[in-house]
Write an enzyme that holds these catalytic residues in place. Structure first.
Site, mmCIF file in Angstrom:
data_model
loop_
_atom_site.group_PDB
_atom_site.id
_atom_site.type_symbol
_atom_site.label_atom_id
_atom_site.label_comp_id
_atom_site.label_asym_id
_atom_site.label_seq_id
_atom_site.Cartn_x
_atom_site.Cartn_y
_atom_site.Cartn_z
ATOM 1 N N LYS A 93 0.615 -0.516 0.168
ATOM 2 C CA LYS A 93 -0.020 -0.398 -0.112
ATOM 3 C C LYS A 93 0.666 1.081 0.100
ATOM 4 O O LYS A 93 0.899 2.587 -0.430
ATOM 5 C CB LYS A 93 -0.646 -0.228 1.361
ATOM 6 C CG LYS A 93 -2.319 -0.985 1.378
ATOM 7 C CD LYS A 93 -3.040 -0.998 1.859
ATOM 8 C CE LYS A 93 -4.267 -1.758 2.233
ATOM 9 N NZ LYS A 93 -5.386 -1.384 2.521
ATOM 10 N N ASN A 114 -4.794 2.070 -2.132
ATOM 11 C CA ASN A 114 -5.490 1.117 -1.802
ATOM 12 C C ASN A 114 -6.805 1.220 -3.648
ATOM 13 O O ASN A 114 -6.402 -0.330 -3.893
ATOM 14 C CB ASN A 114 -6.420 0.902 -0.889
ATOM 15 C CG ASN A 114 -7.982 1.232 -1.193
ATOM 16 O OD1 ASN A 114 -7.905 2.328 -1.579
ATOM 17 N ND2 ASN A 114 -8.820 0.772 -0.706
ATOM 18 N N ASP A 129 -9.943 3.137 1.402
ATOM 19 C CA ASP A 129 -9.870 2.380 2.598
ATOM 20 C C ASP A 129 -11.043 3.460 4.046
ATOM 21 O O ASP A 129 -11.899 3.239 4.428
ATOM 22 C CB ASP A 129 -9.022 1.519 3.237
ATOM 23 C CG ASP A 129 -7.964 0.668 3.376
ATOM 24 O OD1 ASP A 129 -9.207 -0.120 2.421
ATOM 25 O OD2 ASP A 129 -7.234 0.475 2.487
ATOM 26 N N GLY A 153 -4.126 1.241 19.197
ATOM 27 C CA GLY A 153 -3.104 0.556 17.846
ATOM 28 C C GLY A 153 -2.546 1.607 17.710
ATOM 29 O O GLY A 153 -3.580 3.240 17.871
ATOM 30 N N GLY A 155 -0.012 1.810 14.447
ATOM 31 C CA GLY A 155 0.308 1.084 13.542
ATOM 32 C C GLY A 155 -0.114 2.105 12.066
ATOM 33 O O GLY A 155 -1.210 3.197 12.817
ATOM 34 N N GLY A 156 0.453 1.600 11.004
ATOM 35 C CA GLY A 156 -0.988 2.713 9.501
ATOM 36 C C GLY A 156 -1.611 2.795 9.870
ATOM 37 O O GLY A 156 -2.054 3.402 8.966
ATOM 38 N N LYS A 182 4.976 5.383 20.462
ATOM 39 C CA LYS A 182 4.295 5.096 18.603
ATOM 40 C C LYS A 182 3.003 6.010 19.363
ATOM 41 O O LYS A 182 2.712 6.728 17.273
ATOM 42 C CB LYS A 182 4.330 3.758 18.184
ATOM 43 C CG LYS A 182 5.570 2.974 17.848
ATOM 44 C CD LYS A 182 5.272 2.034 17.169
ATOM 45 C CE LYS A 182 4.231 0.887 15.869
ATOM 46 N NZ LYS A 182 4.852 -0.593 16.135
ATOM 47 N N LEU A 250 -12.415 -2.328 13.215
ATOM 48 C CA LEU A 250 -12.141 -2.851 11.474
ATOM 49 C C LEU A 250 -11.955 -4.773 11.339
ATOM 50 O O LEU A 250 -11.582 -4.023 10.494
ATOM 51 C CB LEU A 250 -10.899 -2.232 11.292
ATOM 52 C CG LEU A 250 -11.306 -0.620 11.500
ATOM 53 C CD1 LEU A 250 -9.614 0.052 11.431
ATOM 54 C CD2 LEU A 250 -11.960 -0.082 11.164
ATOM 55 N N GLY A 273 -16.114 -4.438 10.649
ATOM 56 C CA GLY A 273 -15.438 -3.708 9.718
ATOM 57 C C GLY A 273 -16.294 -4.627 8.343
ATOM 58 O O GLY A 273 -15.218 -3.979 7.303
#
Ligand code: ATR
Length: 317
Positions: A93, A114, A129, A153, A155-156, A182, A250, A273
């Site tokens: 991605k 995407n 998305d 979370g 993350g990406g 993070k 999700l 999701g």
């Protein structure tokens, strides 16, 4: 006798289906597809071939498993083959972006595409998305504007969700993550992007830092609880769920995660999701064809997705 009749019926039926398949692909049929690795469990062919069939378009959608290091060759090959449109999934991605001739500003900000749309110079990248998640939330009557949002979370996916939340007017965004640094970094990026101080990061264990007076929209943006690890949940502590009025996971396999169950046990509304998957596909199809998909056809795809979800126990992307 019965066996023979069944066998004949089966043969006729198989032949009929084979005939249908042969008739379906013509000289004018355009190809769309998915670039990813792995792609074996994808539901995207089901979404797009259902749409092509329902809208009577000469279009087929096929998955392409791209070997490691092969994403540039895949894009160039797709250009040469005049592929109409592509979806891109894990792990490409972000890696695909340098090989596109143009990128939509929202996808650029998120740093992930995407959907690739063919034009005269090559492929332009989009991200459906997040708009897909937004449409799913609208469908489920989940408000964002003025909301106090918890994102589980960092993350990406969580980062992209945070960008969407700030863009849609969330009042407060708290990223809760196992690795605190993070969460803090993503919160900083969201604030820089929005020019606000809407976002902050805390540890996933710091439930006590959440306001007692506030009820939150919580979005579960990790893979914790996804099939086959269906007994896992990102936060076990029941007191957390007292503070959640809507939980959005999700994950769509299983259809009801432990996170969702815990939200519901405390009286909150919970969603998975699947609708995000549905709408990212609808939006991609609309970009490729330039036509709006009708509510009736959206419903048809959604029903098929629900059927697959009921029957499948594999993790799909
Ligand atoms: P993606 O790009 O799909 O979001 P990712 O960048 O690998 O994937 O991020 C996964 C997220 O899930 C991270 O926030 C990760 O927490 P860390 O930053 O501490 O690694 C979180 N995550 C994954 N497994 C987890 C677990 N078992 N418990 C808590 N958090 C977990």
């Amino acid at each position: 006798m019965l066996i023979i009749r069944n066998k004949k019926w089966m043969e006729r039926n198989v032949l009929r289906n084979e005939g249908e398949l042969v008739g379906m692909i013509k000289g004018c049929t355009r190809t769309c597809g998915l670039l990813g690795n792995p792609v074996e469990h994808t539901l995207s062919p089901m979404i797009h071939n259902t749409l092509a069939e329902s809208t009577e378009r000469e279009l087929v959608y096929v998955p392409f498993c791209v070997p490691q290091g092969g994403i540039e060759a895949a894009v160039r090959g797709a250009e040469a083959l005049n592929i109409l449109g592509l979806n891109v999934t894990v792990p490409y991605k972000s890696a695909v972006i340098p090989f596109l001739h143009d990128i939509d500003p929202f996808a650029e900000r998120i740093g992930a595409v995407n959907t690739l749309v063919r034009d005269i110079d090559g492929f332009k990248g989009y991200n459906t998305d997040l708009p897909g998640l937004y449409r799913a939330m609208c469908d489920d009557h989940v408000d964002i504007e003025g909301e106090h949002v918890l994102i589980l979370g960092a993350g990406g996916v969580a980062r992209a969700v945070a960008m969407l939340m700030v863009e849609k007017g969330a009042k407060e965004i708290i990223l809760m993550n196992r690795t605190l640094q993070k969460a803090e970094r993503v919160a900083r990026e969201v604030n820089e992007f929005s020019g606000t101080k809407t976002a902050r990061g805390i540890s996933i264990t710091s439930i006590g830092e959440l306001s007692d007076k506030q009820s939150y929209l919580a979005i579960q943006a990790t893979s914790v609880g996804m099939y086959p690890n269906i007994d896992e949940v990102i936060i076990e502590d029941d007191t957390f769920y007292d503070k959640v009025h809507v939980g959005y996971d999700l994950i769509f396999n299983p259809s009801s995660t432990r996170f969702m169950e815990k939200v519901q046990e405390k009286g909150g509304r919970a969603y998975n999701g699947l609708k995000m998957l549905l709408y990212q596909g609808i939006l991609a199809y609309e970009l490729w064809t330039g036509e709006e998909v009708s509510a009736q056809n959206i419903n048809k795809v959604y029903k098929r997705l629900l059927e697959v979800q009921k029957n499948e126990t594999k993790d799909a992307i």
